[in-house]
Design an enzyme around this catalytic site. Structure first.
Site, PDB file in Angstrom:
ATOM      1  N   GLU A  49     -12.064 -75.780  26.610  1.00  0.00           N
ATOM      2  CA  GLU A  49     -10.752 -75.245  26.277  1.00  0.00           C
ATOM      3  C   GLU A  49     -10.378 -73.972  27.053  1.00  0.00           C
ATOM      4  O   GLU A  49      -9.404 -73.307  26.715  1.00  0.00           O
ATOM      5  CB  GLU A  49     -10.633 -74.997  24.765  1.00  0.00           C
ATOM      6  CG  GLU A  49     -10.772 -76.279  23.954  1.00  0.00           C
ATOM      7  CD  GLU A  49     -10.768 -76.067  22.459  1.00  0.00           C
ATOM      8  OE1 GLU A  49     -10.345 -76.977  21.742  1.00  0.00           O
ATOM      9  OE2 GLU A  49     -11.213 -74.995  21.999  1.00  0.00           O
ATOM     10  N   GLU A  63     -10.505 -84.021  22.195  1.00  0.00           N
ATOM     11  CA  GLU A  63     -11.057 -83.762  20.871  1.00  0.00           C
ATOM     12  C   GLU A  63     -10.072 -84.221  19.815  1.00  0.00           C
ATOM     13  O   GLU A  63      -9.003 -83.627  19.660  1.00  0.00           O
ATOM     14  CB  GLU A  63     -11.339 -82.264  20.657  1.00  0.00           C
ATOM     15  CG  GLU A  63     -12.421 -81.688  21.530  1.00  0.00           C
ATOM     16  CD  GLU A  63     -12.691 -80.220  21.239  1.00  0.00           C
ATOM     17  OE1 GLU A  63     -13.430 -79.606  22.021  1.00  0.00           O
ATOM     18  OE2 GLU A  63     -12.161 -79.693  20.230  1.00  0.00           O
TER      19      GLU A  63
END
Length: 894
Positions: free
Chosen positions: A496, A562
Site C-alpha cells: 500500500e 485485498e
C-alpha cells in the site's frame, strides 16, 4: 528468568496429533549437492549476554565449557528456545502473551543471546574449501570459530545471507566450536496497539508485524535469533554462486499436445579463493543434454559466466493451478576441473514457462498471462507460515496445498513480513501457485496515512528504513535466492505504499533489470498499475462481513489486491488455544451495531459477524455460535469468489483475498487455523473458485456458468432442482448448454419459482452440470432464506441420520461414503474429520477433497481424505452434521 510467572496457573497449549512432528521437522536444502552440504540444526546451546563474562574468541575455544547452557533451537528465535525450555508460557494460548516481557520494556539485552555449536569437520586438503553459510539472522551478529572472529565488522540484516570461508580456521583435530552473538533489531518498536505499534519497527530492514497488527499481538523478542538455516558446504577450489536460469516460451501455448521449442538461458558466478588460477568446464544438463563452456578463474577472484542459449524441443511446460500441469526439470550445474573432478555442483529445479502482463483497457486493470494465455487471478494474501518463525518444508507444503485445494492460483506475500523461503517457493512450484512477492514496507508504518499511534510524523516515516544501503543489498540477495522459481511471478515495492524514491528507482532501474528482468514489478500493492481510477482512485477492500449481494452488484477495484471477510473456526479448533471459561459467544446488538465480546476473543482479534449469525437463530453458546459461523463462512467466500468470477474480463482481471491464513491463533481472515485445521471458508472458496463452475446469483436469480479453462465445454446438461425443508423436490429444468473458453455465460433465471418456494421457511437450490456420460462436472447447493431474509427452516429441520462408511484406500488415504435415504430431508452441512480413535482429536494436517457436504434425499457422496502415511493407524472418522450425525464416530475398514 521469568520467576514472576505462575506456571501452575497456565494451561499448556493442547498439541494436536501430528502437528508437533510437523513443526519440528527440518528442511533440506534441495539446491545444494547432498554429499557436500549439511545443516547444523541440532546440539546448539545458548545463554543470555548478561550471564556470559568472556568474549566470543574465548567462547569458541573447544576447551571452554558450555555444557550447562540451555539447549537452543536453531533455526529458531530466542522466544522459541525459551518456550521449548518451558521458560515462558505458550504465547499462542489464551492471554499468555501478556505474561511474557516485551523487549521494548526490558531493553535489547534481555533478548540478546550467545549461541554455541560444536561440530566435526576435518581440515580441507588439496585446495578444497569449506564454507559456513547463514541464511538468516535477526538482526545483527558477530561470528567466531575456534577462537577466531570471522567477520571484520558486525554483520547486520535480517534479509541477508552470510557466507564465511572457514577453511583456514578448521581445527586439526576435526573438533570445531562455533559461537554467535545475536542482537535484536536496532529499533525495538513500541507495541502500543497500532498497526506495527508506534511504527518505528520499520526503521529496520525486517519484519514489521512483530510490534503487533490488527491480526496479531506483539512478538515479544521481535523474532531475535538464528532464524534460518545454518549449513556447512564443502567444495573444490572453485565454487558456484547464484546460478540463474531463465526460460522463454514464445507464442500462445496450450497445456496438452506437442509444443514448439522453448529457450533456456543460464548464467552464474564462479569463485576461486585460492592463490592459483583454476581452469575447467562449466556444464549444465537438462533433459539429457549437456551445455558447457571452458572457463579459467583467476586466483582470488569471482567471474560471471554466461552459457550459450539452449533450444529445448517439445518442452513440458509449467502452468498455474487449474490451467495445466506443473512440470519441472532438474537442471544440474557443475564446474569440472581439468582433471575431471567436480569442484562444485547445484541442482536447480526449473519450471519452463513465461509470464507476461498487459493493460486490459476494458476492465481498466493489469492482465496476467502465462505461456501466452491470460489467467484470471484468484489469489490469497499470505502473511508468514509461523509468527515465531518455526518454519519447515512440511508446513509450507501443507499450507500451499490448502491454497491449491481452494482452487486459487496465486499467493501474495505481504510486505510487513519477509521474502519467503525457498521451501515455500518449492511448494508453490509444486502446486501451481503464482507468487506476488512484496518487498518490506507498509502504508501503516511507512507513512501513507496520518496515524496518532505513530511516534514519527509522515515525513519522517516516509524515509524509513534508516539504512537504505542495507535495504538494497538485502533486496539483491533475496532476489538471487528465489529468482529461479517458476512460481515467482511479480515483485512489488511494498504494501500500500512505495519504498522511498531512491530505493524505488534503484529497484526499477538497476537491481531488477540487472538480476531478474523477466517479471512484472509494480510500485506498490494497490497501485494504479494494477487498477485505474474508475472508482475515484486505486485501492483495496471492502473488508469484513458483507451481504452476498455486494459481491455480485458492487463493482470494486478491477484487480483487487485485498478483499476479505471473517474466518472464525469451529468449536474443536477454538479449544486448542482458548480457556474453557472464555468460551463465550459474542453478542451483537442490532440497535447499537456493536458486539459484546469476551476478552480472549478480543485479544485474538475477533472480527464481528454482525447480524449474520442471528439469521440462523440466536447463538445458544460458543459451540452453537461457531457452528453457525461455518455456514456464514462458506456462504461469504463462495459468494466472494462467484461474484468476482461472474464479472471476469468485464469488471475484473483478478482478486486477492485478505487473507487466507494466520501465523498465530487469530480469529479472522483464515481458511484454516494456525494448527492447519480447515474451516468452512476453505470449502466455500473451493466451490466458488472451480475452473468450470455452475453458480446462482442471489440477487437476480440467474444461473450462470464460468469457464476458467482454455477450452470450450459443449453438450453439458444443466440440472436444476429445488427442495423444501421436508425434502420435497421440485424439478425446475434440465437443459443442454455450452460455454467458450475463459468466459462466463448466463443460462436462465429461477428467481420467481425459487422465491415462491422459499417464502415461508426457505429452500435448497441444487445445481448440477453433467457431461454426456452423466459424470458430474460441477455441482452446487445453496440454502435460500425465507421472505424475511431469515433461515427459519434450517432452525427446525428434521433429523436425518446418514448411513456412513469409511475404508482405507491405501496408506495415507481414506474414503468416506455418505448415503442419504430416499424420501428424507436434505442431510445438511456435514463436517467430516479424520480423528484419533482413542482421543477423538483431529489428525492434522489432513486434506479433504470436499467437506461441509450436503447429501440430497436418495443420493450418495464420497469424501477422500489424504494424511501423512506415517501417522499411526488407530484412526476413525467423525461426522458432524447440521441436522444429524452429531459427533458420530465411524470406524475405518481395512
Amino acid at each position: 528468568m521469568f520467576r514472576n510467572l505462575s506456571y501452575n496457573s497456565i494451561k499448556p497449549q493442547k498439541l494436536v496429533f501430528g502437528l508437533s512432528v510437523l513443526l519440528a521437522a527440518t528442511t533440506y536444502n534441495n539446491k545444494a549437492n547432498a554429499q557436500n552440504s549439511y545443516e547444523l540444526n541440532s546440539g546448539w546451546k545458548c545463554a543470555p549476554i548478561k550471564s556470559v563474562n568472556v568474549d566470543g574468541a574465548k567462547l569458541s575455544e573447544p576447551s571452554y565449557n558450555t555444557n550447562s547452557w540451555m539447549p537452543a533451537t536453531v533455526p529458531g528465535t530466542v522466544l522459541t528456545t525459551l518456550l521449548n525450555n518451558k521458560k515462558v508460557p505458550d504465547p499462542f494460548y489464551g492471554m499468555n502473551n501478556e505474561r511474557i516481557p516485551d523487549i521494548y520494556k526490558t531493553g535489547a539485552d534481555y533478548y540478546t543471546y550467545w549461541f554455541v555449536k560444536e561440530f566435526k569437520e576435518a581440515p580441507a586438503t588439496n585446495g578444497n574449501q569449506v564454507y559456513l553459510n547463514f541464511r538468516g539472522i535477526n538482526y545483527s551478529c558477530d561470528v567466531y570459530l575456534n577462537g577466531h572472529k570471522l567477520n571484520k565488522t558486525i554483520q547486520k540484516g535480517m534479509f541477508l545471507r552470510f557466507t564465511y570461508n572457514i577453511t583456514p580456521y578448521l581445527s586439526k583435530s576435526g573438533n570445531n566450536k562455533l559461537a554467535v552473538i545475536v542482537h535484536p533489531p536496532d529499533v525495538l518498536g513500541n507495541a502500543n496497539g497500532g498497526q506495527g505499534g508506534d511504527g518505528t519497527i520499520a526503521r529496520n530492514v525486517g519484519l514489521q508485524y512483530t510490534a503487533g497488527w490488527d491480526w496479531i499481538q506483539p512478538v515479544r523478542d521481535r523474532n531475535t535469533g538464528i532464524w534460518d538455516k545454518v549449513t556447512i558446504q564443502k567444495t573444490g577450489a572453485v565454487r558456484l554462486k547464484d546460478v540463474h536460469v531463465i526460460t522463454n516460451v514464445p507464442g500462445v501455448r496450450m497445456p496438452d499436445g506437442a509444443q514448439k521449442p522453448a529457450i533456456i538461458k543460464l548464467e552464474t558466478e564462479v569463485s576461486n579463493p585460492t592463490s592459483a588460477p583454476v581452469s575447467g568446464n562449466l556444464v549444465y544438463e537438462i533433459a539429457g543434454t549437456s551445455i558447457s563452456k571452458s572457463v579459467t578463474v583467476k586466483a582470488n577472484s569471482t567471474l560471471p559466466v554466461k552459457l550459450a542459449d539452449y533450444t529445448l524441443q517439445n518442452p513440458k511446460l509449467w502452468w498455474p493451478n487449474g490451467y495445466g500441469p506443473q512440470n519441472m526439470y532438474d537442471v544440474k550445474v557443475k564446474f569440472v576441473t581439468g582433471n575431471k573432478t567436480v569442484s562444485d555442483q547445484e541442482i536447480v529445479h526449473v519450471g519452463v514457462r513465461e509470464i507476461t502482463t498487459k493493460w486490459n483497457a476494458h476492465t481498466g486493470s493489469r492482465e496476467v498471462a502465462v505461456n501466452g494465455q491470460k489467467i484470471f487471478i484468484k489469489g490469497g494474501n499470505w502473511i508468514i507460515s509461523d509468527a515465531m518463525l518455526r518454519l519447515s518444508d512440511m508446513r509450507y507444503d501443507a499450507e500451499v496445498r490448502f491454497h491449491r485445494d481452494m482452487n486459487l492460483n496465486l499467493i501474495r506475500v505481504w510486505g510487513g513480513a519477509m521474502t519467503e523461503r525457498p521451501e515455500f517457493y518449492d511448494a508453490c512450484d509444486k502446486y501451481g501457485m503464482l507468487v506476488f512477492q512484496d518487498f518490506w514496507g507498509s502504508g501503516d508504518c511507512n507513512g501513507r496515512w496520518v496515524d496518532p499511534m505513530k511516534k514519527d510524523d509522515q515525513w519522517t516515516r516516509r524515509k524509513y528504513p534508516d539504512d537504505h544501503n542495507l535495504f538494497l543489498r538485502s533486496a539483491e540477495d533475496q532476489i538471487k535466492m528465489v529468482r529461479n522459481h517458476a512460481s515467482l511471478a511479480m515483485w512489488c515495492g511494498g504494501n500500500e505504499i512505495t519504498p522511498p524514491e531512491d530505493l524505488l528507482i534503484a529497484l526499477k532501474e538497476d537491481i531488477l533489470p540487472r538480476l531478474d528482468n523477466t517479471r512484472w514489478f509494480i510500485d506498490y500493492s494497490n497501485s494504479e498499475e494494477m487498477s485505474d481510477n474508475r472508482l475515484g482512485g486505486n485501492g483495496d477492500g471492502p473488508y469484513g462481513i458483507q451481504p452476498l449481494n455486494v459481491f455480485w452488484n458492487f463493482k470494486t477495484y478491477p484487480f483487487n489486491s485485498e478483499v476479505g471477510s471473517v474466518g472464525v473456526s469451529d468449536y474443536e479448533a477454538l479449544k486448542r488455544f482458548m480457556p474453557t471459561e472464555n468460551m463465550v459467544a459474542p453478542e451483537y446488538n442490532e440497535s447499537t451495531r456493536k458486539s459484546k465480546v469476551d476478552s480472549v476473543w478480543d485479544y485474538h482479534k475477533y472480527i464481528g459477524y454482525d447480524t449474520s449469525i442471528n439469521k440462523y437463530g440466536k447463538a445458544k453458546n460458543a459451540e452453537d455460535f461457531t457452528r453457525k459461523a461455518q455456514l456464514v463462512n462458506y456462504d461469504q467466500y463462495r459468494g466472494l469468489a462467484e461474484g468476482f468470477t461472474s464479472h471476469m474480463w468485464d469488471w475484473y482481471t483478478g482478486f486477492i483475498i485478505w487473507k487466507t491464513q494466520n501465523p498465530w491463533t487469530a480469529m479472522r481472515g483464515q481458511m484454516y487455523d494456525y494448527y492447519l485445521d480447515p474451516n468452512a471458508c476453505l470449502y466455500g472458496l473451493r466451490n466458488g473458485s472451480e475452473a468450470l463452475h455452475v453458480m446462482y446469483n442471489p440477487v437476480s436469480g440467474m444461473i450462470s456458468l464460468a469457464n476458467n479453462t482454455f477450452k470450450p465445454h459443449r453438450s453439458m446438461m444443466l440440472v436444476v432442482k429445488a427442495y423444501d425443508m421436508n425434502g420435497k423436490v421440485k424439478e425446475i429444468t434440465q437443459v443442454f448448454c455450452d460455454i467458450v473458453a475463459t468466459s462466463t455465460k448466463n443460462v436462465m433465471s429461477v428467481k420467481q419459482v425459487l422465491d415462491e418456494m422459499a417464502a415461508k421457511e426457505g429452500a435448497f437450490l441444487s445445481l448440477q452440470l453433467l457431461d454426456t456420460d452423466k459424470n458430474v462436472l460441477s455441482e452446487n447447493l445453496y440454502w435460500v432464506a425465507d421472505s424475511k431474509g431469515e433461515y427459519s427452516g434450517l432452525q427446525k429441520m428434521k433429523t436425518d441420520e446418514l448411513a456412513t462408511t469409511a475404508r482405507f484406500v491405501k496408506p495415507g488415504q481414506v474414503e468416506v461414503t455418505l448415503t442419504n435415504k430416499q424420501n428424507c430431508v436434505v442431510s445438511f452441512f456435514n463436517r467430516v474429520s479424520l480423528v484419533d480413535a482413542t482421543t477423538k482429536d483431529r489428525v492434522l494436517p489432513a486434506f479433504y477433497d470436499n467437506n461441509y457436504v450436503s447429501i440430497l434425499p436418495g443420493e450418495q457422496r464420497k469424501v477422500i481424505i489424504d494424511y501423512s502415511a506415517t501417522t499411526k493407524t488407530n484412526l476413525a472418522v467423525d461426522v458432524d452434521g447440521w441436522n444429524g450425525n452429531k459427533g458420530k464416530i465411524i470406524s475405518i475398514a481395512k
